[in-house]
Design an enzyme around this catalytic site. Structure first.
Site, PDB file in Angstrom:
ATOM      1  N   SER A   1      85.873  22.112 -35.691  1.00 31.44           N
ATOM      2  CA  SER A   1      85.204  22.811 -34.591  1.00 31.44           C
ATOM      3  C   SER A   1      86.147  23.355 -33.526  1.00 31.44           C
ATOM      4  O   SER A   1      85.677  23.978 -32.564  1.00 31.44           O
ATOM      5  CB  SER A   1      84.171  21.894 -33.933  1.00 31.44           C
TER       6      SER A   1
ATOM      7  N   LYS B   1      85.499  26.917 -32.769  1.00 33.45           N
ATOM      8  CA  LYS B   1      84.557  27.428 -31.775  1.00 33.45           C
ATOM      9  C   LYS B   1      85.255  27.964 -30.531  1.00 33.45           C
ATOM     10  O   LYS B   1      84.647  28.723 -29.772  1.00 33.45           O
ATOM     11  CB  LYS B   1      83.559  26.348 -31.402  1.00 33.45           C
TER      12      LYS B   1
ATOM     13  N   SER C   1      79.558  21.310 -29.126  1.00 37.40           N
ATOM     14  CA  SER C   1      79.950  21.691 -30.484  1.00 37.40           C
ATOM     15  C   SER C   1      78.732  21.902 -31.378  1.00 37.40           C
ATOM     16  O   SER C   1      78.735  21.530 -32.557  1.00 37.40           O
ATOM     17  CB  SER C   1      80.879  20.633 -31.092  1.00 37.40           C
TER      18      SER C   1
END
Length: 333
Positions: free
Chosen positions: A110, A113, A167
């Protein structure tokens, strides 16, 4: 077959029930218990339950991280970091304070992101535009859970906030899906931005980080953190301790995935966490330590809290160093 008596209140006499519980995660024990329950009258009128329990325990195969497969965890360092990859540098001078396997290219989970947020922020799309979560946003690769049900409608700004702070995978995917030109155009924009930043070892295939094909190095991620840290919106969203959004007629509260954000001992300007089995535990931050703005990258850490522990080790170590010191820790595989 084991038989036990369990005290139970407020259960109708003679009721019958059957419970089936399954919990399964990569690398963890999966337990399946089927319990047949028959409720009977007990002493003094109390209601008790006679339960016959049959349990089956299966070991889910552990999935080694790419760093483990490459032998990066065998690299030792003076701080005894649990991350197989680490890089700490001064954001203002680019002076490297610590490096460990920092050129290794690994899945980044993640941390992806952060690029998703950067591309979205620079696109200058209407942040108040309402976006609905659809079946297309459901994770069919890792089958991860989400509190954002299909049909949930939030603004682009709220989705971006949840993607960076909590997240939220469906939020990140919805941002990419609704980008002009669709998901493929968004991924192209992510890779184009990476090239412009000089992230030569980085590749993105989707906006959430669930795919192990999203890969980068600590050196590249330090470039990304340095750029993202100059974006006020990314700084705000990644360092929010919590955020409430209205989902239908109810309010839902989401929280940060990084406990250091709430720690008063830390002055964090930007951060992002990440985890999939192939990537291990990951963390990037921009933080002010001993009067210096430092960029910290930790990849492929073993253990749920190990990336936090590594950050604490580095902070305490930096605080003991003389300001302006040159490279003081360098480890390579």
């Amino acid at each position: 077959m084991a038989v036990s008596l369990l005290a139970l209140s407020l259960v109708p006499l003679g009721a019958n029930a059957e419970t089936h519980i399954v919990k399964k995660k990569h690398g963890e024990v999966a337990k399946s218990s089927r319990v047949s329950k028959t409720f009977v009258a007990g002493a003094r009128g109390n209601t008790v339950v006679k339960a016959s329990r049959r349990s089956v325990v299966r070991l889910a195969p552990a999935v080694p991280s790419y760093g483990q497969l490459a032998g990066l965890h065998q690299t030792s360092d003076d701080l005894d970091l649990k991350s197989s990859v680490a890089l700490v540098l001064d954001q203002d001078t680019n002076e490297v304070l610590l490096r460990k396997n920092d050129s290794a290219v690994l899945p980044i989970a993640s941390l992806t992101k952060l690029m998703t947020g950067l591309v979205m922020s620079e696109a200058k799309l209407p942040m108040d535009e309402m976006i609905t979560i659809t079946d297309d946003d459901v994770d069919t690769e890792k089958h991860s859970s989400s509190r954002l049900r299909v049909g949930t409608t939030l603004s682009r700004e709220e989705l971006m906030h949840l993607a960076l702070m909590s997240s939220e995978n469906r939020a990140a995917h919805a941002l990419g899906r609704t980008y002009p030109g669709g998901l493929s155009a968004f991924v192209d924009a992510m890779n184009t931005k990476a090239q412009l930043l000089g992230m030569k070892d980085t590749k993105y295939v989707e906006p959430t980080g669930l795919s192990s094909k999203n890969q980068s190095s600590a050196q590249d991620l330090a470039r990304l953190v340095g750029t993202a840290a100059r974006d006020p919106l990314l700084r705000e969203f990644t360092t929010s301790p919590s955020h409430q959004v209205a989902v239908g007629s109810r309010m839902m509260e989401f929280h940060t995935t990084n406990r250091l954000v709430k720690n008063p001992a830390w002055d964090i300007g930007l951060q992002k966490t990440g985890f999939i089995n192939e990537a291990g535990q990951c963390l990037v931050m921009e933080a002010k330590i001993a009067g210096r703005k430092l960029i910290m990258v930790f990849l492929d850490s073993a253990g749920k809290l190990s990336r936090i522990g590594d950050a604490e080790r580095v902070r305490k170590w930096v605080e003991t160093q003389m300001p302006g010191a040159t490279v003081v820790r360098q480890v390579s595989s």
